[in-house]
Design a protein around this motif. Structure first.
Motif, short mmCIF file in Angstrom:
data_model
loop_
_atom_site.label_atom_id
_atom_site.label_comp_id
_atom_site.label_asym_id
_atom_site.label_seq_id
_atom_site.Cartn_x
_atom_site.Cartn_y
_atom_site.Cartn_z
N LEU A 157 83.11 64.55 20.72
CA LEU A 157 84.40 64.79 21.37
C LEU A 157 85.57 64.71 20.22
CD1 LEU A 157 86.21 64.75 23.94
CD2 LEU A 157 85.97 62.23 24.18
N PHE A 175 93.44 64.15 20.07
CA PHE A 175 94.57 63.92 19.48
C PHE A 175 95.55 63.40 20.56
CE2 PHE A 175 96.83 67.78 20.50
CZ PHE A 175 95.87 68.72 20.61
N GLU A 176 96.73 63.00 20.15
CA GLU A 176 97.69 62.38 20.88
C GLU A 176 97.28 61.13 21.22
OE1 GLU A 176 100.96 63.44 21.93
OE2 GLU A 176 100.31 65.31 20.96
N ALA A 224 96.47 59.52 24.67
CA ALA A 224 95.49 60.14 25.30
C ALA A 224 94.15 59.46 24.75
CB ALA A 224 95.41 61.47 25.05
N LYS A 247 99.96 52.78 35.63
CA LYS A 247 100.30 54.44 35.38
C LYS A 247 101.65 54.69 35.15
CE LYS A 247 96.47 57.04 37.56
NZ LYS A 247 95.53 56.09 37.68
N GLN A 290 108.16 57.69 28.10
CA GLN A 290 109.40 58.78 28.50
C GLN A 290 110.75 58.09 28.33
OE1 GLN A 290 109.24 61.96 29.61
NE2 GLN A 290 107.02 62.01 29.19
N ALA A 323 99.30 61.57 38.58
CA ALA A 323 98.14 61.00 38.14
C ALA A 323 97.61 60.33 39.52
CB ALA A 323 98.14 60.13 37.15
N ALA A 327 83.82 62.38 31.72
CA ALA A 327 84.72 61.47 30.94
C ALA A 327 85.49 62.25 29.97
CB ALA A 327 84.06 60.30 30.46
N LYS A 328 84.57 63.07 29.27
CA LYS A 328 85.26 63.91 28.03
C LYS A 328 86.08 64.91 28.34
CE LYS A 328 80.87 64.97 25.97
NZ LYS A 328 80.18 65.79 25.07
N ALA A 342 89.39 63.09 29.38
CA ALA A 342 90.25 62.91 28.14
C ALA A 342 90.88 64.21 27.81
CB ALA A 342 89.23 62.42 27.10
N ILE A 343 90.46 65.25 27.80
CA ILE A 343 90.92 66.54 27.30
C ILE A 343 92.02 66.84 28.23
CG2 ILE A 343 90.54 69.07 26.81
CD1 ILE A 343 88.82 67.61 24.99
N LYS A 399 93.77 64.91 30.04
CA LYS A 399 94.82 63.78 29.59
C LYS A 399 95.47 64.22 28.20
CE LYS A 399 93.86 59.49 31.63
NZ LYS A 399 92.54 58.83 32.07
N LEU A 400 94.87 64.78 27.01
CA LEU A 400 95.42 65.01 25.87
C LEU A 400 96.55 66.23 26.14
CD1 LEU A 400 93.08 66.23 23.03
CD2 LEU A 400 95.11 67.48 23.40
N TRP A 401 95.85 67.14 26.78
CA TRP A 401 97.15 68.30 27.01
C TRP A 401 98.25 67.96 27.94
CZ3 TRP A 401 97.54 72.16 23.77
CH2 TRP A 401 96.56 72.63 22.96
N GLU A 434 99.41 65.13 27.60
CA GLU A 434 100.42 64.38 26.77
C GLU A 434 101.10 65.29 25.67
OE1 GLU A 434 101.12 60.77 25.96
OE2 GLU A 434 100.15 60.65 27.88
N VAL A 435 100.61 66.31 25.44
CA VAL A 435 101.23 67.35 24.63
C VAL A 435 102.42 67.98 25.38
CG1 VAL A 435 100.87 69.80 23.81
CG2 VAL A 435 99.05 68.31 23.38
N SER A 439 103.87 66.18 27.26
CA SER A 439 105.02 65.22 27.56
C SER A 439 105.78 64.96 26.32
CB SER A 439 104.27 63.77 27.92
OG SER A 439 104.13 63.27 29.08
#
Lengths: 216, 220
Positions: free
Chosen positions: A64, A67-68, A71, A100, A108, B72, B91-92, B95-96, B98-100, B102-103, B105
């Motif tokens: 896995l 980034f971010e 996250a 959350k 934000q 969420a 879970a993986k 996480a992906i 959540k990553l995008w 955050e992108v 955000s």
């Protein structure tokens, strides 16, 4: 999973510090792969393949890649929920939902202002640039409105999401740490509940370990 | 009791929550908040959201604010219903997603909302003209973000993989408003981004929410 966790980043980067604090809270083994920011390594391979935005940190855990920072911290907190300190309150529906909310408030409402203020007060100096006093004044005026809300919130509970320390508190640590080393610290110190909260969260052993990394 | 959403459908942040509720086939009641009369700044509203912003969600004794916390929460509460917006079983994959998210955000939202604020909101407020320098600076930032999206969407159908998730959903209201400006080319000139957008706005949930997105640019 675990055991082979790698963090591409540097201990002075606020986003990297957020991830390192989380890993220390969880008591996980990890390796830091330094990224030479001055040489522009973050815009080149191998980092650019790990993060197309060319920013640190990136985290590798088995196959896995993430980034971010926010996250990454949430992944660590959930994947390793049974290890180390609890960073998300899974049991109680209300606290889970409130966490959350305050995770988003940091991202934000607090961070957009506070990170620009830290840039003016701290990082510009490191980059040989000059602080803009008008920008500092404008940003501090905006930040106090947010901190007044935090003061009211922390009058109701010791931590942002409730009775326990969570990721919502942790995410604030790096920027607050840097601002507390500047004249902007007066904004935090003049608010008793905020000040008390900062003293608690910055005293956590995991955070102390992150700061120790900076000295190495 | 059905969930209550405080706010108007024309607000992008409210629309984000409404899209999620529709994707999750969850009943709700929309309680209008008169922003023009500044009802969001009244003590009764501030007691729900101290930041004085819409949306707010009430679910029994729970009051939540921040649209991405609300989505969420809804996606988690109703994870076994409707569209799987978080890929909660893996879970993986979670996480992906959540990553995008955050992108969206931290990379997409600051740039696109700055452009929309200048081109759509400022003219409505009537006191001053759009700041061309802010528009140009943020269009450039947005273009760089969309370049990353173009490459990503050449590999996967949606941002976090091959199914629609919150990471895509969170973009929808602001892209919808952005496409009403004269800068829609930033999306249309990128084939993968364009195809992705056309897919997002063909979804039934979007067709229910978009009639409420009524703010239109006065000038370009």
């Amino acid at each position: 999973m675990g055991g082979g966790i790698k963090v591409h980043g540097v201990p002075i980067s606020t986003a990297t510090m957020r991830v390192l604090a989380t890993l220390y809270e969880k008591g996980l083994d990890f390796e830091i792969v330094p990224v030479d920011m001055k040489a522009g390594a973050h815009k080149q391979e191998p980092l650019i393949s790990l993060n197309p935005f060319g920013q640190i940190p990136a985290l590798l855990d088995g196959d896995l890649t993430l980034f971010e920072s926010r996250a990454i911290t949430e992944y660590i907190a959930e994947e390793y929920s049974d290890k180390g300190e609890k960073l998300l309150c899974q049991g109680c529906k209300k606290v889970k939902a409130t966490t959350k909310v305050w995770l988003q408030v940091e991202g934000q409402q607090f961070d957009p202002i506070a990170s620009k203020l830290a840039f003016e007060r701290v990082f510009k100096g490191m980059l040989g640039m000059t602080t803009d006093p008008a920008a500092v004044e404008d940003l501090e005026a905006k930040l106090v409105k947010v901190l007044d809300i935090y003061e009211a919130r922390l009058s109701k509970s010791p931590f942002l999401a409730g009775d326990c320390f969570t990721l919502a508190d942790l995410h604030h640590l790096p920027i607050i740490y840097y601002l507390m080393g500047t004249d902007s610290k007066k904004l935090f110190e003049s608010r008793p509940k905020v000040n008390e909260w900062i003293k608690k969260i910055t005293a956590r052993p995991a955070w102390v370990k992150v700061l120790h990394l900076q000295k190495q | 009791m059905a969930m209550k959403v405080y706010g108007d459908g024309m607000s992008a942040c409210v629309a984000r929550v409404l899209l999620c509720l529709h994707e999750k086939e969850t009943e709700f009641e929309l309680v209008p908040v008169d922003l023009f009369a500044c009802h969001h700044k009244l003590p009764s509203f501030l007691s729900m959201n101290p930041f004085g912003q819409v949306p707010v969600l009430q679910d029994d004794d729970l009051t939540l604010f921040e649209s991405r916390a609300i989505t969420a929460y809804i996606a988690d509460k109703h994870k076994d219903k409707g569209t799987d917006l978080t890929r909660h079983a893996d879970a993986k994959e979670t996480a992906i997603v959540k990553l995008w998210s955050e992108v969206e955000s931290h990379h997409f939202n600051p740039a696109v909302s700055a452009v929309i604020h200048q081109l759509i909101v400022v003219p409505l407020q009537g006191e001053k003209s759009p700041d061309a320098a802010i528009v140009e600076e943020n269009l450039e930032k947005l273009g760089k973000v969309l370049d990353v999206y173009e490459e990503r969407l050449g590999k996967t159908k949606y941002l976090a993989g091959d199914s629609y998730t919150l990471a895509d959903l969170h973009h929808v209201p602001y892209i919808y408003y952005f496409m009403k400006t004269s800068h829609a080319g930033l999306v249309n000139d990128r084939p993968n981004v364009k195809a992705w957008w056309e897919d997002l706005c063909s979804r039934p949930a979007f067709l229910k929410v978009s009639p409420g997105l009524t703010i239109a640019p006065v000038t370009n």
